[in-house]
Design an enzyme around this catalytic site. Structure first.
Site, short mmCIF file in Angstrom:
data_model
loop_
_atom_site.label_atom_id
_atom_site.label_comp_id
_atom_site.label_asym_id
_atom_site.label_seq_id
_atom_site.Cartn_x
_atom_site.Cartn_y
_atom_site.Cartn_z
N ARG A 157 -19.66 12.62 0.07
CA ARG A 157 -18.43 11.92 -0.31
C ARG A 157 -17.11 12.64 0.11
O ARG A 157 -16.16 11.83 0.57
CB ARG A 157 -18.61 11.55 -1.87
CG ARG A 157 -17.21 10.77 -2.30
CD ARG A 157 -17.08 9.48 -1.53
NE ARG A 157 -18.09 8.90 -1.56
CZ ARG A 157 -18.05 7.75 -0.55
NH1 ARG A 157 -17.10 7.60 0.09
NH2 ARG A 157 -18.97 7.07 -0.48
N LYS A 169 5.97 7.92 4.01
CA LYS A 169 5.44 7.29 3.00
C LYS A 169 3.64 7.47 2.92
O LYS A 169 3.16 6.68 3.67
CB LYS A 169 5.54 5.65 2.98
CG LYS A 169 7.21 5.67 2.87
CD LYS A 169 7.64 3.98 3.08
CE LYS A 169 9.19 3.89 2.97
NZ LYS A 169 9.37 2.36 3.40
N LYS A 187 21.11 8.63 4.93
CA LYS A 187 20.93 7.42 4.62
C LYS A 187 22.23 6.78 3.92
O LYS A 187 22.92 7.78 3.43
CB LYS A 187 19.77 7.04 4.07
CG LYS A 187 18.55 7.65 4.79
CD LYS A 187 17.02 7.31 4.04
CE LYS A 187 16.48 6.23 4.54
NZ LYS A 187 15.21 6.01 3.98
N GLU A 213 21.08 6.09 9.48
CA GLU A 213 20.60 4.84 9.25
C GLU A 213 21.58 3.67 9.15
O GLU A 213 22.84 4.11 8.68
CB GLU A 213 20.09 4.64 7.74
CG GLU A 213 19.40 3.20 7.38
CD GLU A 213 18.74 3.39 5.92
OE1 GLU A 213 17.53 3.33 5.86
OE2 GLU A 213 19.40 3.39 4.95
N ASP A 225 18.26 -0.56 10.56
CA ASP A 225 17.42 -1.00 9.62
C ASP A 225 17.37 -2.53 8.87
O ASP A 225 18.55 -3.17 8.67
CB ASP A 225 17.86 -0.17 7.93
CG ASP A 225 17.01 -0.53 6.98
OD1 ASP A 225 15.85 -0.53 7.06
OD2 ASP A 225 17.64 -0.33 5.86
#
Length: 309
Positions: free
Chosen positions: A121, A156, A188, A217, A238
């Site tokens: 597994r 992410k 950002k 960004e 973006d």
């Protein structure tokens, strides 16, 4: 009877995975499955004598792109050490990055049956997840072939598995962006608010971390040009619809090589990109499309370990 190919190494993907990282993540995964080291598998250890030997095949249950095979020897070795048994031998018939079909044998594992089943597994969890990422990445890479644009990953990722997932992106034909918050600065909207302006944010990064690339960004053409004028090395465009994106790319390209702007500014389209829109976005002239779904939403590739005797 056909003879399966044999590869001396399960991977030629570069860069590969750090061996110490692989050992650590496998140890954590085995502790999770078996309990604290050395741990136990109450079913396998009760029903299979330690001396029993067997052969198992790692098989693809569906078409896709395989990745994560390089963790298999580490899983087998650590399980064997916990059980006090010899490590099985792994023979690989494909390498990470290979396109595979349902029913294809990826590797043959021969040795103590207890070790094979205890390891099953953990090695499937890691290889299936990595192969799912590689498969999703290959789909984007094929869609972008010939456009001049490349698919990028993001941060992410599944906590603890970032190195494996970004390795899988490379295996699938994609490109890694930054590995974390430490190697590239990404300014950002919240950073701009905190610093007071794009220029102030870039200046602060330059002063404190002069060795890193600065990415900024932008949501509009004006923001992109402001970032460029302030010294950004790389622009993230973006959530722009294709028309605005094409206009912004053209505006940036018109300033390249002038007034201190690099001869080529790397441009990335980001935000809600899909396979269906990828070629249209690439046609705007961006260098990259970043797709968080490569790592946060890719389904696993179904792999199995079948004991043959």
């Amino acid at each position: 009877m056909s003879t399966l190919p044999v590869f001396a190494t399960p991977s030629t993907v570069t860069p590969g995975l750090d061996a110490a990282w692989v050992a650590r993540i496998v140890e954590v995964a085995l502790d999770e499955d078996l309990g604290p080291a050395p741990g136990r598998d109450v079913t396998s250890q009760a029903t299979i004598p330690p001396s029993a030997t067997g052969v198992a095949e790692l098989v693809a249950r569906e078409d896709g792109v395989v990745a994560g095979l390089l963790v298999v020897p580490e899983v087998l070795g650590q399980v064997a050490a916990r059980l006090g048994l010899p490590a099985p031998e792994a023979t690989f018939h494909v390498q990470d990055g290979a396109a595979v079909t349902a029913g294809q044998v990826l590797a043959s594992l021969a040795g103590r049956t207890q070790v094979l089943l205890v390891a099953e597994r953990t090695l499937l969890n890691l290889a299936s997840r990595a192969s799912g990422v590689a498969t999703a990445t290959r789909a984007f890479a094929r869609e972008l072939a010939g456009t001049g644009a490349q698919v990028l990953d993001t941060r992410k990722t599944t906590p603890g598995l970032r190195a494996l997932q970004k390795y899988a992106v490379r295996a699938g034909g994609g490109t890694n962006k930054r590995m974390g918050l430490y190697d590239v600065a990404m300014v950002k909207d919240n950073h701009v608010v905190a610093a007071g302006s794009v220029a102030a944010a870039i200046r602060a990064v330059r002063e404190n971390f002069p060795d890193v690339q600065i990415q900024v960004e932008a949501d509009t053409t004006a923001q992109a040009l402001e970032a460029l004028a302030s010294g950004a090395d790389f622009l993230l465009l973006d959530n722009m619809e294709p028309g605005l994106l094409a206009e912004t790319v053209a505006a940036v390209r018109a300033r390249e090589g002038r007034d201190g702007v690099p001869a080529h500014v790397e441009l990335e389209a980001t935000g809600n990109l899909t396979l269906e829109t990828a070629s249209k976005v690439a046609a705007t002239g961006v260098d990259y499309l970043s797709v968080g779904a490569l790592t946060h939403s890719a389904p696993i590739l179904d792999l199995a370990l079948d004991l043959r005797g």
